[in-house]
Design an enzyme around this catalytic site. Structure first.
Site, mmCIF file in Angstrom:
data_model
loop_
_atom_site.group_PDB
_atom_site.id
_atom_site.type_symbol
_atom_site.label_atom_id
_atom_site.label_comp_id
_atom_site.label_asym_id
_atom_site.label_seq_id
_atom_site.Cartn_x
_atom_site.Cartn_y
_atom_site.Cartn_z
ATOM 1 N N GLY A 126 0.842 -1.201 0.000
ATOM 2 C CA GLY A 126 0.000 0.000 0.000
ATOM 3 C C GLY A 126 0.868 1.237 0.000
ATOM 4 C CB CYS B 39 5.368 -4.034 0.227
ATOM 5 S SG CYS B 39 6.204 -2.488 -0.122
ATOM 6 C CG HIS C 81 5.351 -5.694 -4.337
ATOM 7 N ND1 HIS C 81 4.049 -5.541 -3.941
ATOM 8 C CD2 HIS C 81 5.998 -4.584 -3.924
ATOM 9 C CE1 HIS C 81 3.897 -4.389 -3.321
ATOM 10 N NE2 HIS C 81 5.081 -3.784 -3.298
ATOM 11 C CD GLU D 39 2.477 -8.775 -5.008
ATOM 12 O OE1 GLU D 39 3.111 -9.633 -4.364
ATOM 13 O OE2 GLU D 39 2.320 -7.610 -4.618
ATOM 14 N N GLY E 221 -22.530 -11.539 -27.863
ATOM 15 C CA GLY E 221 -21.622 -12.290 -28.702
ATOM 16 C C GLY E 221 -20.232 -12.351 -28.087
ATOM 17 C CB SER F 178 -21.081 -16.387 -24.914
ATOM 18 O OG SER F 178 -21.182 -15.401 -25.889
ATOM 19 C CE LYS G 258 -12.628 -11.405 -21.429
ATOM 20 N NZ LYS G 258 -13.854 -10.614 -21.630
#
Ligand code: XMP
Length: 519
Positions: free
Chosen positions: A57, A84, A176, A178, A230, A235, A375
């Site tokens: 942060g 961190c 970090h 990640e 679409g 979908s 996603k």
């Protein structure tokens, strides 16, 4: 319904907190990000995490009133990893000392950590080559570690780069793990979740079964409407909901006449014919293109399309008797509550078009079965549901469609030319095996005609721009470095195969300062 093992990420406002969640999900660990303001003792008890991560942060723990986790985090008896700012807050809460930033101890960017002791389960597989590259981004640093902690790794700017209190299962690192620039950071997360007892029970097959049970419980015997664009998200949501409740789902596809070549037919045949999902196909090209006549301002275009879309959707949805729910393909990044320190209003770059605002207007409740997914997880779920790969891997396509790839005034003639050129370009990309490497690619038809010569004759036709970008989330993007051969071959094909275009350019703008779409 299965109850997954859960990990809680307390967000202190780092720009890269989402990446922690990504790394964990890749390890099949279910985790949620919540802003520190929301994580109270009661929240913690209710969430019942099996482990906790404190994110980084921008604040300084030396500042009075700086963000804190609730005290009960330290007495729950679960493993904690602080990153961190998360390291510094843990050290200070447990009796260590933090010094505010000074230029000689601040560290930004690449650094190397060397081990002081490698007998820590968190470090299994690390330091094989004597040191590890990590990414640092800190002004403050720990100057005395808390009682019970030991040092396991050190860097020039962070003498306490890796610390742990093994008896309490508390781990704290200054860098970090990640981010991409800590190349073997994923291994630390893997070790952490293993020592915290996670079994990797977050799989798409189990998610699918749970989601189906949840949808059935939520919807009962009522009707659900789903707006189909679409795109991958709507979908996958539609197919999942259909699997849960069958014909209680009706999809509405508003065809604004701004779709790509054959796209509307593909959507209709896939959902209506292949999946047997009741589908209303509202063919409204005349309405949309008529309303866009003479409009060249990008924001007016977007607003015109957004408003008409809602009108048509609402009109069609009203025909479905007993509809009480609206399904949306909302994803996890859209629902993570962000920690905002600036507090100021952000500037509207473009008015995005989606079905926001509809549920309240229509008195509908929401079904959002993808709310917990990123996603790539939606794509994995789509595969689990048997959606064809060609569909799942498709590049994103914006709600306002080709309207925003046609700067200036839109005409049917320009749309026709644009569709053909886009189809040739995408065909080229597929033929060269580049489609999956590129995040999004399309053609924009430009509002200029240029002079050319073809055969023995003069031409006076449109110029177009090819766009192809790499990106992770569409927020930032780089242009794709096609070879000159590829570009030359593609330009030749477009000019030969598409009547109406006699000049092809390649857009090499990154985002920022550009945006991906032209409008
Ligand atoms: P920009 O042009 O803002 O686009 O860099 C970022 C990503 O968002 C897509 N995009 C939209 N998607 N409705 C959508 O659903 C919209 O109104 C919209 N505008 C842009 C764009 O295609 C890119 O993937």
């Amino acid at each position: 319904m299965t109850q997954h093992q859960r990990l809680l990420i307390i967000d202190f406002g780092s720009q890269v907190t989402q990446l922690i969640a990504r790394r964990l999900r890749e390890l099949k660990v279910y985790c949620e990000i919540h802003p520190y303001q929301k994580v109270t003792d009661a929240f913690l008890a209710d969430f019942a995490p099996q482990a906790i991560i404190f994110s980084g942060g921008p604040d300084s723990v030396t500042r009075e009133g700086s963000p804190r986790p609730p005290k009960s985090a330290y007495t729950l008896g679960v493993p904690i990893l602080g990153i961190c700012y998360g390291q510094q807050v843990m050290m200070q809460d447990l009796g260590g000392l933090i010094e505010a930033g000074q230029s000689h101890t601040a560290e930004f960017g690449r650094a190397f950590v060397t081990p002081t002791d490698t007998r820590l389960p968190l470090l299994e597989g690390w330091f094989a080559e004597g040191r590890e590259q990590v990414w640092m981004s800190h002004g403050d640093h720990v100057s005395r570690i808390a009682p019970g902690f030991e040092v396991y790794g050190t860097s020039p700017g962070a003498p306490f780069a890796i610390t742990a209190d093994v008896s309490r299962n508390f781990y704290a690192v200054q860098f970090h793990p990640e981010v991409h620039h800590t190349p073997r950071g994923a291994k630390l997360y893997e070790n952490f979740v293993r020592l915290a007892g996670f079994t990797g029970d977050w799989t798409m097959a189990s998610y699918k079964d749970d989601a189906i049970a949840k949808i059935r419980a939520q919807v009962g015997d009522k009707q659900v409407i789903c707006g189909l664009s679409g795109g991958v998200d709507s979908s996958v949501a539609a197919v999942l909901i259909h699997e849960a409740i069958g014909d209680q789902l009706t999809c509405v596809f508003v065809d604004h006449g701004l779709m790509r070549l054959n796209e509307a037919d593909e959507v209709v045949s896939m959902f209506r014919d292949h999946y047997n999902i009741p589908l209303i196909h509202a063919e409204e090209a005349d309405l949309f293109i008529g309303a866009l006549e003479g409009v060249s301002d990008p924001e007016v275009k977007r607003k015109t399309i957004g408003k008409l879309f809602i009108d048509v959707f609402q009109r069609e949805a009203n025909k479905i008797e007993g509809a009480e729910f609206l399904a949306q393909g909302t994803l996890y990044p859209d629902v993570i509550e962000s920690v905002s320190f600036s507090g100021g209003p952000s500037v509207t770059i473009k008015s995005h078009h989606n079905v926001g605002g509809l549920p309240e207007k229509m008195g509908l409740k929401l079904v959002e079965p993808l709310r917990e997914l990123f996603k790539d997880e939606v794509r994995a779920l789509g595969r689990e549901l048997g959606l064809p790969e060609s569909f799942i891997g498709r590049h994103p396509f914006p709600g306002p469609g080709l309207a925003i790839r046609c700067p200036g005034e839109i005409t049917r003639e320009k749309l026709e030319i644009l569709r053909k050129a886009d189809a040739v370009y995408i065909d080229q990309i597929r033929k060269h095996g580049l489609y999956d490497e590129i995040w999004q690619a399309f053609v924009a038809i430009l509002p200029v005609r240029t002079v050319g010569v073809m055969g023995d004759g003069r031409t006076y036709d449109y110029a177009c721009a090819l766009r192809a970008v790499t990106s992770v989330d569409g927020m930032t993007a780089d242009y794709y470095p096609f070879s000159h051969d590829f570009l030359g071959e593609t330009a030749t094909r477009i000019i030969n195969e598409v009547k109406g275009i006699n000049r092809v350019t390649y857009d090499i703008t990154s985002k920022p300062p550009g945006t991906i779409e032209w409008e």
